[in-house]
Design a protein around this motif. Sequence first.
Motif, PDB file in Angstrom:
ATOM      1  N   LEU A   1      38.818 -52.624  54.576  1.00  9.37           N
ATOM      2  CA  LEU A   1      37.657 -52.351  53.793  1.00  9.37           C
ATOM      3  C   LEU A   1      36.481 -53.223  53.721  1.00  9.37           C
ATOM      4  CD1 LEU A   1      39.802 -50.521  50.899  1.00  9.37           C
ATOM      5  CD2 LEU A   1      38.056 -49.284  52.538  1.00  9.37           C
ATOM      6  N   THR A   2      36.902 -54.457  53.517  1.00  4.94           N
ATOM      7  CA  THR A   2      35.807 -55.441  53.481  1.00  4.94           C
ATOM      8  C   THR A   2      34.867 -55.648  54.803  1.00  4.94           C
ATOM      9  OG1 THR A   2      37.036 -56.871  52.046  1.00  4.94           O
ATOM     10  CG2 THR A   2      35.376 -57.802  53.156  1.00  4.94           C
ATOM     11  N   VAL A   3      35.689 -55.668  55.963  1.00  5.97           N
ATOM     12  CA  VAL A   3      34.873 -55.433  57.326  1.00  5.97           C
ATOM     13  C   VAL A   3      34.142 -54.093  57.357  1.00  5.97           C
ATOM     14  CG1 VAL A   3      35.449 -55.171  59.700  1.00  5.97           C
ATOM     15  CG2 VAL A   3      36.652 -56.786  58.420  1.00  5.97           C
ATOM     16  N   LEU A   4      34.626 -52.917  57.000  1.00  7.19           N
ATOM     17  CA  LEU A   4      33.953 -51.977  57.065  1.00  7.19           C
ATOM     18  C   LEU A   4      32.574 -51.747  56.284  1.00  7.19           C
ATOM     19  CD1 LEU A   4      36.821 -48.925  56.946  1.00  7.19           C
ATOM     20  CD2 LEU A   4      35.384 -49.597  58.683  1.00  7.19           C
ATOM     21  N   PHE A   5      32.743 -52.172  54.878  1.00  8.76           N
ATOM     22  CA  PHE A   5      31.597 -52.324  53.971  1.00  8.76           C
ATOM     23  C   PHE A   5      30.413 -53.216  54.497  1.00  8.76           C
ATOM     24  CE2 PHE A   5      34.459 -49.778  51.342  1.00  8.76           C
ATOM     25  CZ  PHE A   5      33.642 -48.723  51.138  1.00  8.76           C
ATOM     26  N   SER A   6      30.965 -54.503  54.920  1.00 10.62           N
ATOM     27  CA  SER A   6      30.258 -55.454  55.401  1.00 10.62           C
ATOM     28  C   SER A   6      29.338 -55.134  56.648  1.00 10.62           C
ATOM     29  CB  SER A   6      31.154 -56.861  55.799  1.00 10.62           C
ATOM     30  OG  SER A   6      31.630 -57.377  54.644  1.00 10.62           O
ATOM     31  N   TRP A   7      30.177 -54.505  57.599  1.00 12.93           N
ATOM     32  CA  TRP A   7      29.429 -53.757  58.608  1.00 12.93           C
ATOM     33  C   TRP A   7      28.178 -52.929  58.314  1.00 12.93           C
ATOM     34  CZ3 TRP A   7      30.496 -48.565  60.716  1.00 12.93           C
ATOM     35  CH2 TRP A   7      29.993 -48.261  61.933  1.00 12.93           C
ATOM     36  N   LYS A   8      28.620 -52.034  57.313  1.00 13.94           N
ATOM     37  CA  LYS A   8      27.240 -51.021  56.908  1.00 13.94           C
ATOM     38  C   LYS A   8      26.293 -51.951  56.055  1.00 13.94           C
ATOM     39  CE  LYS A   8      27.357 -46.856  57.176  1.00 13.94           C
ATOM     40  NZ  LYS A   8      26.796 -46.146  58.172  1.00 13.94           N
ATOM     41  N   VAL A   9      26.691 -52.677  55.315  1.00 12.18           N
ATOM     42  CA  VAL A   9      25.690 -53.640  54.819  1.00 12.18           C
ATOM     43  C   VAL A   9      24.924 -54.638  55.569  1.00 12.18           C
ATOM     44  CG1 VAL A   9      25.535 -55.602  52.737  1.00 12.18           C
ATOM     45  CG2 VAL A   9      26.640 -53.626  52.390  1.00 12.18           C
ATOM     46  N   ALA A  10      25.714 -55.250  56.490  1.00 11.57           N
ATOM     47  CA  ALA A  10      24.911 -56.372  57.403  1.00 11.57           C
ATOM     48  C   ALA A  10      24.002 -55.381  58.453  1.00 11.57           C
ATOM     49  CB  ALA A  10      25.813 -56.876  58.240  1.00 11.57           C
ATOM     50  N   ALA A  11      24.286 -53.974  58.610  1.00  9.94           N
ATOM     51  CA  ALA A  11      23.442 -53.185  59.451  1.00  9.94           C
ATOM     52  C   ALA A  11      22.123 -53.104  58.865  1.00  9.94           C
ATOM     53  CB  ALA A  11      24.143 -52.150  59.989  1.00  9.94           C
ATOM     54  N   ALA A  12      22.115 -52.917  57.339  1.00  8.64           N
ATOM     55  CA  ALA A  12      20.640 -52.600  56.519  1.00  8.64           C
ATOM     56  C   ALA A  12      20.146 -53.686  56.160  1.00  8.64           C
ATOM     57  CB  ALA A  12      21.312 -51.781  55.329  1.00  8.64           C
ATOM     58  N   MET A  13      20.512 -55.038  56.705  1.00  7.63           N
ATOM     59  CA  MET A  13      19.662 -56.084  56.205  1.00  7.63           C
ATOM     60  C   MET A  13      18.489 -56.445  57.107  1.00  7.63           C
ATOM     61  SD  MET A  13      21.271 -57.822  53.902  1.00  7.63           S
ATOM     62  CE  MET A  13      21.681 -56.087  53.066  1.00  7.63           C
ATOM     63  N   PRO A  14      17.526 -56.964  56.575  1.00 12.62           N
ATOM     64  CA  PRO A  14      16.287 -57.064  57.247  1.00 12.62           C
ATOM     65  C   PRO A  14      16.232 -58.283  58.400  1.00 12.62           C
ATOM     66  CG  PRO A  14      15.900 -58.337  55.183  1.00 12.62           C
ATOM     67  CD  PRO A  14      17.300 -57.384  55.243  1.00 12.62           C
ATOM     68  N   SER A  15      17.199 -59.235  58.403  1.00 12.43           N
ATOM     69  CA  SER A  15      17.047 -60.316  59.200  1.00 12.43           C
ATOM     70  C   SER A  15      18.388 -60.592  59.709  1.00 12.43           C
ATOM     71  CB  SER A  15      15.982 -61.446  58.977  1.00 12.43           C
ATOM     72  OG  SER A  15      16.805 -61.885  57.863  1.00 12.43           O
TER      73      SER A  15
END
Length: 130
Positions: free
Chosen positions: A90-104
């Motif tokens: 779950l940590t990896v899944l949510f990190s993947w989604k959040v990291a993809a939305a980061m500006p840099s």
Amino acid sequence: MEREQRGGADGTAVLVRTGLIALTLTSAVSAYRAAAAGDLASTAFVAVSYASLLLLFRSLRAYERLPPPWEAADQRARLRREVWALCTLLTVLFSWKVAAAMPSWPVAAAVWAMAALTTAGGYAALFHGP
């Protein structure tokens, strides 16, 4: 006295069921919207996250119902490994989604670093803690 204790347990059961119903409904709506938009990655994300959460809740409930530690040490160890693996997923899944939305990329790297620290901390707490 017994009735008061049972009433508290019934209240908890109602909250758990309500939470699971809310989780199911929001997951179904999210999966439907992602599928309707043709976004297979988001649909898969919702499905895997939902299934992982259900498995995590089942594992935690099984852990709560185990007999005392001296009677079920092997089962406790297996369930700890299961809980850690599901939390890591779950940590990896949510990190993947959040990291993809980061500006840099430095911010995305910070998200992944926090995920790694969280996973390592969970491992230390579950397997090397008291």
